[in-house]
Write a protein that holds these residues in place. Sequence first.
Motif, PDB file in Angstrom:
ATOM      1  N   LEU A  36       0.825  -1.209   0.000  1.00  0.00           N
ATOM      2  CA  LEU A  36       0.000   0.000   0.000  1.00  0.00           C
ATOM      3  C   LEU A  36       0.858   1.257   0.000  1.00  0.00           C
ATOM      4  N   LYS A  37       1.913   1.256   0.798  1.00  0.00           N
ATOM      5  CA  LYS A  37       2.808   2.418   0.845  1.00  0.00           C
ATOM      6  C   LYS A  37       3.458   2.647  -0.524  1.00  0.00           C
ATOM      7  N   ALA A  38       3.893   1.552  -1.166  1.00  0.00           N
ATOM      8  CA  ALA A  38       4.519   1.664  -2.494  1.00  0.00           C
ATOM      9  C   ALA A  38       3.537   2.205  -3.529  1.00  0.00           C
ATOM     10  N   SER A  39       2.243   1.962  -3.346  1.00  0.00           N
ATOM     11  CA  SER A  39       1.222   2.444  -4.282  1.00  0.00           C
ATOM     12  C   SER A  39       0.730   3.846  -3.945  1.00  0.00           C
ATOM     13  N   GLY A  40       1.220   4.413  -2.826  1.00  0.00           N
ATOM     14  CA  GLY A  40       0.851   5.787  -2.473  1.00  0.00           C
ATOM     15  C   GLY A  40      -0.319   5.901  -1.519  1.00  0.00           C
ATOM     16  N   PHE A  41      -0.678   4.806  -0.847  1.00  0.00           N
ATOM     17  CA  PHE A  41      -1.777   4.845   0.117  1.00  0.00           C
ATOM     18  C   PHE A  41      -1.227   4.978   1.529  1.00  0.00           C
ATOM     19  N   VAL A  42      -2.133   5.334   2.459  1.00  0.00           N
ATOM     20  CA  VAL A  42      -1.780   5.468   3.867  1.00  0.00           C
ATOM     21  C   VAL A  42      -2.652   4.496   4.659  1.00  0.00           C
ATOM     22  N   VAL A  43      -2.022   3.712   5.534  1.00  0.00           N
ATOM     23  CA  VAL A  43      -2.789   2.834   6.412  1.00  0.00           C
ATOM     24  C   VAL A  43      -3.158   3.677   7.634  1.00  0.00           C
ATOM     25  N   ALA A  44      -4.438   4.057   7.719  1.00  0.00           N
ATOM     26  CA  ALA A  44      -4.895   4.945   8.788  1.00  0.00           C
ATOM     27  C   ALA A  44      -5.172   4.188  10.074  1.00  0.00           C
ATOM     28  N   ASN A  45      -5.639   2.942   9.935  1.00  0.00           N
ATOM     29  CA  ASN A  45      -6.019   2.182  11.116  1.00  0.00           C
ATOM     30  C   ASN A  45      -5.998   0.695  10.777  1.00  0.00           C
ATOM     31  N   VAL A  46      -5.780  -0.114  11.836  1.00  0.00           N
ATOM     32  CA  VAL A  46      -5.834  -1.564  11.705  1.00  0.00           C
ATOM     33  C   VAL A  46      -6.848  -2.061  12.722  1.00  0.00           C
ATOM     34  N   VAL A  47      -7.855  -2.781  12.237  1.00  0.00           N
ATOM     35  CA  VAL A  47      -8.905  -3.321  13.096  1.00  0.00           C
ATOM     36  C   VAL A  47      -8.757  -4.834  13.131  1.00  0.00           C
ATOM     37  N   MET A  48      -8.832  -5.392  14.348  1.00  0.00           N
ATOM     38  CA  MET A  48      -8.666  -6.840  14.520  1.00  0.00           C
ATOM     39  C   MET A  48     -10.022  -7.527  14.495  1.00  0.00           C
ATOM     40  N   GLN A  49     -10.007  -8.751  13.964  1.00  0.00           N
ATOM     41  CA  GLN A  49     -11.186  -9.608  14.010  1.00  0.00           C
ATOM     42  C   GLN A  49     -10.703 -11.040  14.189  1.00  0.00           C
ATOM     43  N   ASP A  50     -11.601 -11.934  14.537  1.00  0.00           N
ATOM     44  CA  ASP A  50     -11.209 -13.333  14.663  1.00  0.00           C
ATOM     45  C   ASP A  50     -10.727 -13.839  13.322  1.00  0.00           C
ATOM     46  N   GLY A  51      -9.642 -14.558  13.323  1.00  0.00           N
ATOM     47  CA  GLY A  51      -9.107 -15.131  12.096  1.00  0.00           C
ATOM     48  C   GLY A  51      -7.620 -15.372  12.209  1.00  0.00           C
TER      49      GLY A  51
END
Length: 198
Positions: free
Chosen positions: A133-148
């Motif tokens: 994502l960073k290489a494509s020019g996006f920003v990871v704003a948040n990470v949400v956890m779920q079962d998995g």
Amino acid sequence: MKKKDLKKKNIKLLAVNLLAMVFVVVALPYLILCWLDSYTHHGEAYAVPDICGMHLDKAKEVLRNNKLDLEIVEYKYKKGAAENEVIEQRPVANSKVKEGRKIMLTMNSTVKPVVSLPSIIDNCSLREAEARLKASGFVVANVVMQDGEKDWVYEVKLDGRSLVNGDNVPHGSKLVLIIGNGEESLLKDGVVDENYFE
């Protein structure tokens, strides 16, 4: 006609021819070079003003006052720049150019370019997804956890909307990643997964 008169006439003719040759070989090229210098404004140079950051109308006025012209060669998106703002110029500021030279301009566009979302959903780990994502020019704003499965990317959201791999998304968008927390769910497709207890 006497021989003496003929000799004098030939000497005069020879002198005239020699003078004509000197003129053609020396004076004529000199006169042509002087004319070319005048025609091409040789030795006359104008410093290119710095117009980066100016609105197009102001840039036109500044260039006109400096006896220069302009040509818009492309539009690019630059975060924080106003619409029709000069973001790049060629030749650069303070270069010496001749009168009437066209300065090539890159202008700001307010339309963000769109980029295809890399194939990260259900295809890679959090660490790899963040790098892509960073290489494509996006920003990871948040990470949400779920079962998995731990750190596995299950979903990507933009402004609450779920995306799929390959979606066109505005460059620089802030994305939310839904990843596994390492705890398997007892439910599989709405029913209890019997393999969970084995």
